[in-house]
Design an enzyme around this catalytic site. Structure first.
Site: not given
Length: 416
Positions: A246, A276, A372
């Site tokens: 982030h 992503e 992820e």
């Protein structure tokens, strides 16, 4: 519904108003879908002898009413009782909360500091002489000062938690939710393409991010007749800035050979999705390629494990073994995935559906979960950087559907 237009006699100014300014706004969710959500909460209330609930978080108010508030230091609430659903919003927002709310809306003014709590008391209809009632609140959203103010407002109430119950309601998506999430994932793919098209040596991170965000916002505007275009964004990082999932966009310039991290986040009606990817500018070193391929292997293995009946903690432990076999587990920095739905970078998600070692939830049809995996190799070590791939899967009756279309891995994402 009773009239909530009230005047403070000491100032002759409004405390509460009903600003019916315009027709209800278009929503991707049908009235029957919104009724289903509210009635699920009413069913929980009936089973637990709860008179009403006061929801205060972004995610709960948005999920049960369709209204996504802008905090700016003011309080907001949604009250659900056995018959009605009512949002309580600040006067600064005008009639927009009423247009967005599936239900009624009451506006409180700033003229007195306690007008918000006065509004709650009027909506719930609880006087100091009333008998004991149970009111559901979100314990994970209220600070001590907020809870004490509610206790003063409703001295005869017992406050009980409904946050966990609501989380499990939100974790199973309806067909209408899955349709919106699928469209959003497709828009994230469009943002990814715009991101790749903007990448070259010496381009600033923020220029790449702006190109991606612009493409997604334009696509959202084209696909929906009415939508709040306020929260779609892109994080694009290069080099050392890839070490966190982030990390904010900067004006750092991309260098040839840099590891890159693409993060596209379209958001509509309070629902966000994500794309992503790990990429490289021009070329990647042998060690970067080796680490990247390992992370892609973990990603592929994880995609196969997202199936109904599998336990979140077991998935995490299984993927840990792959990293451990390459002595890379020490570089893993967070869980392997999480639930998608009503979600953003400034409010919550269903914490009970995260792919972590301490979450024993069984995946069920209707859940929407990401895979992820990420490792972060510190600076000064060969192959330094953050590696992360991210796909979103809809859990079905017998398998899962991957709704992310953007390719991953060295064969696709070394950008020349």
């Amino acid at each position: 519904m009773q009239n909530f237009n009230s005047i403070d006699p000491s100032t002759n100014m409004h405390q509460l108003m009903q600003l019916n300014n315009g027709e209800k706004a278009w929503s991707p969710f049908s009235s029957s879908e919104m009724d289903r959500r509210q009635n699920a909460m009413r069913h929980h209330m009936a089973e637990n002898d709860i008179h009403c609930v006061i929801l205060t978080s972004y995610h709960c108010i948005n999920y049960y009413t369709g209204f996504l508030y802008c905090y700016f230091g003011r309080k907001y609430a949604c009250v659900i009782d056995s018959q009605n659903t009512t949002t309580l919003s600040a006067g600064i927002d005008g009639g927009q909360p009423g247009r967005m709310t599936h239900g009624e809306n009451v506006t409180y003014t700033d003229w007195r500091r306690d007008n918000f709590f006065h509004g709650l008391r009027e909506i719930i209809g609880q006087s100091p002489a009333s008998g004991k009632i149970r009111i559901g609140v979100e314990f994970d959203h209220l600070n001590l000062e907020y809870l004490e103010a509610l206790k003063e407002t409703f001295p005869n109430a017992e406050f009980v938690d409904v946050a966990q119950a609501s989380m499990w309601m939100r974790s199973l998506k309806s067909d209408e939710e899955i349709e919106l999430i699928t469209i959003s994932a497709n828009i994230a793919d469009i943002g990814g393409k715009a991101c790749v098209d903007a990448i070259h040596a010496d381009v600033a991170e923020h220029e790449v991010a702006l190109a991606s965000t612009s493409a997604m916002v334009k696509e959202i505007a084209n696909r929906f007749p009415h939508v709040e275009l306020m929260d779609t964004w892109t994080w694009f990082q290069s080099g050392i800035n890839t070490d966190g999932a982030h990390n904010p966009v900067t004006n750092k310039k991309v260098q040839s050979g840099d590891i890159l991290s693409l993060n596209c986040f379209p958001m509509m009606f309070g629902y966000y999705t994500a794309l992503e990817r790990t990429l490289f500018c021009d070329h990647a070193s042998d060690e970067h390629l080796r680490l990247w391929e390992i992370n892609c292997d973990v990603h592929r293995a994880g995609l196969k494990l997202l199936r109904p009946g599998n336990k979140c903690s077991d998935i995490a432990k299984s993927l840990n073994e792959i990293y451990a076999s390459h002595d890379l587990l020490k570089y893993r920095s967070f869980g392997y995935g999480h639930s998608f739905g009503v979600l953003s970078h400034y409010y919550g998600r269903e914490a009970g559906v995260e792919l972590r070692e301490d979450v024993d939830t069984i995946l069920q049809p209707g859940m929407v979960v990401s895979m992820e995996p990420m490792i972060m190799v510190p600076e000064g070590i060969d192959g330094a950087g953050g590696y992360r791939e991210h796909d979103i899967l809809v859990i079905g009756e017998s398998g899962a559907t991957n709704i992310t279309g953007f390719p991953f891995g060295p064969d696709h994402n070394i950008i020349m």
